[in-house]
Design an enzyme around this catalytic site. Structure first.
Site, PDB file in Angstrom:
ATOM      1  N   TYR A  72     -34.660 -15.414  31.531  1.00 16.28           N
ATOM      2  CA  TYR A  72     -34.895 -15.834  30.142  1.00 16.28           C
ATOM      3  C   TYR A  72     -33.729 -15.390  29.256  1.00 16.28           C
ATOM      4  O   TYR A  72     -33.186 -16.175  28.474  1.00 16.28           O
ATOM      5  CB  TYR A  72     -36.211 -15.204  29.668  1.00 16.28           C
ATOM      6  CG  TYR A  72     -36.508 -15.370  28.199  1.00 16.28           C
ATOM      7  CD1 TYR A  72     -36.813 -16.611  27.660  1.00 16.28           C
ATOM      8  CD2 TYR A  72     -36.506 -14.262  27.342  1.00 16.28           C
ATOM      9  CE1 TYR A  72     -37.107 -16.747  26.308  1.00 16.28           C
ATOM     10  CE2 TYR A  72     -36.805 -14.395  25.996  1.00 16.28           C
ATOM     11  CZ  TYR A  72     -37.103 -15.638  25.484  1.00 16.28           C
ATOM     12  OH  TYR A  72     -37.390 -15.768  24.155  1.00 16.28           O
ATOM     13  N   LYS A  76     -30.896 -17.510  27.102  1.00 20.20           N
ATOM     14  CA  LYS A  76     -30.673 -17.323  25.660  1.00 20.20           C
ATOM     15  C   LYS A  76     -29.198 -17.005  25.388  1.00 20.20           C
ATOM     16  O   LYS A  76     -28.614 -17.520  24.427  1.00 20.20           O
ATOM     17  CB  LYS A  76     -31.586 -16.230  25.104  1.00 20.20           C
ATOM     18  CG  LYS A  76     -33.070 -16.622  25.083  1.00 20.20           C
ATOM     19  CD  LYS A  76     -33.316 -17.817  24.169  1.00 20.20           C
ATOM     20  CE  LYS A  76     -34.766 -18.245  24.109  1.00 20.20           C
ATOM     21  NZ  LYS A  76     -34.982 -19.490  23.356  1.00 20.20           N
ATOM     22  N   ILE A 102     -42.665 -11.386  18.562  1.00 19.11           N
ATOM     23  CA  ILE A 102     -43.360 -11.961  17.401  1.00 19.11           C
ATOM     24  C   ILE A 102     -44.866 -11.722  17.537  1.00 19.11           C
ATOM     25  O   ILE A 102     -45.449 -12.012  18.581  1.00 19.11           O
ATOM     26  CB  ILE A 102     -43.088 -13.484  17.282  1.00 19.11           C
ATOM     27  CG1 ILE A 102     -41.580 -13.778  17.281  1.00 19.11           C
ATOM     28  CG2 ILE A 102     -43.776 -14.053  16.044  1.00 19.11           C
ATOM     29  CD1 ILE A 102     -40.849 -13.330  16.053  1.00 19.11           C
TER      30      ILE A 102
HETATM   31  N1  SER Z   1     -41.037 -12.198  23.065  1.00 18.22           N
HETATM   32  C1  SER Z   1     -40.103 -12.565  24.083  1.00 18.22           C
HETATM   33  C2  SER Z   1     -40.532 -12.076  25.404  1.00 18.22           C
HETATM   34  O1  SER Z   1     -41.194 -11.080  25.445  1.00 18.22           O
HETATM   35  C3  SER Z   1     -38.738 -12.004  23.765  1.00 18.22           C
HETATM   36  O2  SER Z   1     -38.036 -12.947  23.023  1.00 18.22           O
HETATM   37  O3  SER Z   1     -40.181 -12.629  26.400  1.00 18.22           O
END
Ligand code: SER
Length: 251
Positions: A72, A76, A102
């Site tokens: 991931y 990014k 978030i």
């Molecule tokens: N909230 C995301 C995650 O935990 C991080 O960008 O993968």
């Protein structure tokens, strides 16, 4: 255009090839479409997951080598370069924020490493107990959804003179440990108990910063968060209890 869809860190580690395909192909489709159609402005979220081991963990600067340890994070970091390329080469005005974890009262979390900070609220209200998948002393940067939405609209509304950086902007809201969050929730729900049983997500959390230096976002387009741990916790619990009473649990 706002392109938010992605496979998050923990889900991505279960199927890294799919995470690459979905996250990179999705972004490519959006960038190409924006170039062809002359879309005025594009928003694409980056993440604290761009950071990896070996960088300062506290107040992580904007410009450090990006060597993420998850697929991931790789999508990014690569995506930030991809966006910057489309800006430099084709003039597509892409804007991006490196979101912290978030916290939302509208949608249940899934697939991320920061999910515990949201799940803890739901379980505290529904069951009075939560088993947290990171250690109590794990500190990560977080942000309450209303601040995240406000930041996103702010960067998209800012004049091109103010947004001269087309990779992800560091953005800070608040930082707390999983143990501190449990204590804060307990102030509102005294029967709440929490234990800590780390799983594979601990290693991911340990590779990320505890806080980031967002002075560029503050200086360039006026960012300032409104919520801290105490005000976010109070608002989350009120909102979740109200939704439960109305029979409208989060989706
Ligand atoms: N909230 C995301 C995650 O935990 C991080 O960008 O993968």
């Amino acid at each position: 255009m706002y392109h938010l869809a992605a496979i998050l860190s923990a889900a991505g580690e279960k199927n890294p090839q799919m995470a690459w395909d979905v996250n990179m192909k999705g972004l490519e489709n959006i960038l190409e479409l924006s170039r062809e159609m002359g879309v005025k402005r594009v928003y694409w979220p980056s993440s604290i997951a761009v950071f990896g081991p070996g960088i300062p963990k506290v107040k992580t600067p904007q410009d450090v080598p990006l060597i993420p340890s998850t697929m991931y994070g790789i999508t990014k970091a690569a995506g930030e370069l991809f966006c910057n390329y489309y800006y430099e080469r084709y003039g597509v005005d892409v804007r991006s924020i490196r979101y912290p974890g978030i916290i939302s009262n509208k949608v249940r979390p899934h697939g991320g490493t920061t999910d515990y900070a949201v799940d803890m609220f739901y379980q505290a209200i529904e069951k009075g107990h939560y088993t947290c998948f990171v250690r109590a002393d794990t500190v990560l940067p977080m942000m309450y959804m209303p601040d995240a939405i406000r930041a996103t609209l702010m960067i998209m509304d800012a004049s091109p003179k103010k947004v001269t950086y087309h990779m992800g902007h560091n953005l800070s809201g608040m930082s707390f440990s999983a143990g501190e969050l449990a204590k804060e929730i307990k102030k509102h729900i005294p029967r709440f108990t929490c234990d800590f049983v780390p799983d594979f997500r601990q290693k991911i959390a340990d590779s990320w910063p505890q806080s980031v230096d967002d002075s560029r976002a503050r200086k360039d387009w006026g960012w300032k968060p409104k919520y801290d741990l105490a005000s976010m916790t109070k608002d989350m619990i009120t909102a979740l209890k109200t939704r439960a009473k109305q029979g409208k649990p989060p989706s």
